[in-house]
Design an enzyme around this catalytic site. Structure first.
Site, short mmCIF file in Angstrom:
data_model
loop_
_atom_site.label_atom_id
_atom_site.label_comp_id
_atom_site.label_asym_id
_atom_site.label_seq_id
_atom_site.Cartn_x
_atom_site.Cartn_y
_atom_site.Cartn_z
N SER A 19 -0.57 30.30 -1.79
CA SER A 19 -0.40 31.37 -2.79
C SER A 19 -0.11 30.80 -4.19
O SER A 19 0.71 29.89 -4.34
CB SER A 19 0.73 32.29 -2.38
OG SER A 19 1.01 33.20 -3.44
N LYS A 70 -0.10 43.98 3.99
CA LYS A 70 -0.03 45.06 2.98
C LYS A 70 0.09 46.45 3.62
O LYS A 70 0.71 47.34 3.05
CB LYS A 70 -1.24 45.00 2.05
CG LYS A 70 -1.20 43.80 1.11
CD LYS A 70 -2.33 43.86 0.11
CE LYS A 70 -2.37 42.59 -0.73
NZ LYS A 70 -3.42 42.64 -1.76
N SER A 160 -20.61 54.37 7.11
CA SER A 160 -19.55 55.35 7.39
C SER A 160 -18.25 54.98 6.66
O SER A 160 -17.51 55.86 6.22
CB SER A 160 -19.31 55.47 8.89
OG SER A 160 -18.93 54.21 9.40
#
Ligand code: ATR
Length: 279
Positions: A19, A70, A160
């Site tokens: 990160s 998340k 979809s």
């Protein structure tokens, strides 16, 4: 005189070692003279909630959330901002003065700020095509539509999923779903929100979707140009950029929520880019 402990912040993910958030927030803190620390926290795949709870119990002030947590962060937040509610994801957590755990997502506003402010690309009134219909795209649709583009078309391999997203965000503007094969017309701005770049792949974009006046934006970033940017440049587009600025802008938005000051992002984007190219 005893010294005040520094306010603690962190990014939590799995994996998290790669990160760039600790570097970005350290640069923001230095620039805005904030007494804080920001570290990377690795949570076990089945232990996200415990790591978050103990972080806040031990006086932690705020967290950024990255892959794959998340959605769990969204579930864990006791209150969510409207944009996080719709995004179905939370990348920023903090405790209010009353002790309530708040969740927000800053990815969408980060992307829009990068596109409009850093790259000078107008979204208002433009025809926008967004490729992909996963969590990354869902997270940016509301701020994108709030720029009042002429229309947004979501193209996805699995139609979809694009239709579900178009239905979810219809009240924010003109938005429709399409498969790649049936895409029609030219677009002013094409945003790649698929994870295809991760494998060096290209989404199957038909001819005629972009022209020399089009701008393209890849939500992914890398030291070299992404496959999507290379493809777009080979088609002669006006501008092709990656999403490194989005990463820094979403961090700035989180920082502003926590600290009440907005850092200047330009120097930090340049710093992170230079370090990435040199690595
Ligand atoms: P993220 O959280 O990064 O959005 P995701 O929810 O798994 O990840 O979604 C990945 C998106 O990239 C999907 O829209 C996926 O298309 P499908 O829904 O049809 O699976 C898209 N994607 C991944 N690889 C792709 C490829 N090689 N070509 C086109 N689309 C691709």
């Amino acid at each position: 005189m005893s010294e005040q402990p520094l306010d603690r912040y962190a990014v939590i993910g799995n994996p998290v070692g790669h990160s760039k958030s600790p570097t970005i927030h350290a640069a923001f803190a230095e620039q805005t003279v904030q007494a804080m620390t920001y570290e990377a926290l690795l949570a076990p795949l089945d232990g996200f909630k415990d790591v978050v709870s103990s972080f806040f119990q031990n006086g932690g002030k705020g967290l950024n959330i990255t892959v794959p947590f998340k959605l769990e962060a969204w579930q864990m937040a006791e209150r969510r901002t409207e944009r996080a509610e719709l995004a179905g994801a939370v990348n920023t957590l903090w405790r209010s003065d009353e002790g309530c755990l708040w969740g927000d997502t800053t990815d969408g506003v980060g992307m829009v700020t990068d596109i409009t402010s850093n790259h000078g690309i107008t979204i208002t009134g433009k025809r926008v095509l967004i490729l992909g219909a996963g969590g990354a795209v869902r997270g940016v649709l509301q701020p994108l539509l709030e720029q009042n583009p002429d229309r947004v078309v979501i193209a996805n391999r699995t139609l979809s999923k694009a239709e579900t997203l178009a239905d979810l965000f219809r009240s924010f503007g003109t938005i429709e779903a399409s498969s790649f094969e049936t895409l029609l017309g030219e677009f002013d701005l094409v945003i790649n929100g698929t994870s295809a770049s991760l494998q060096g792949d290209l989404p199957p974009i038909p001819e005629g979707v972009i022209s020399r006046d089009s701008r393209v934006y890849d939500m992914m970033y890398s030291a070299e140009k992404t496959a999507f940017m290379q493809w777009a440049e080979s088609q002669g587009v006006a501008l092709a950029v990656d999403g490194l600025g989005m990463l820094v802008e979403q961090a700035a938005e989180s920082f502003a929520i926590w600290r009440g000051v907005r850092p200047e992002t330009g120097p930090v984007i340049r710093q992170v880019r230079a370090a990435m190219v040199a690595a």
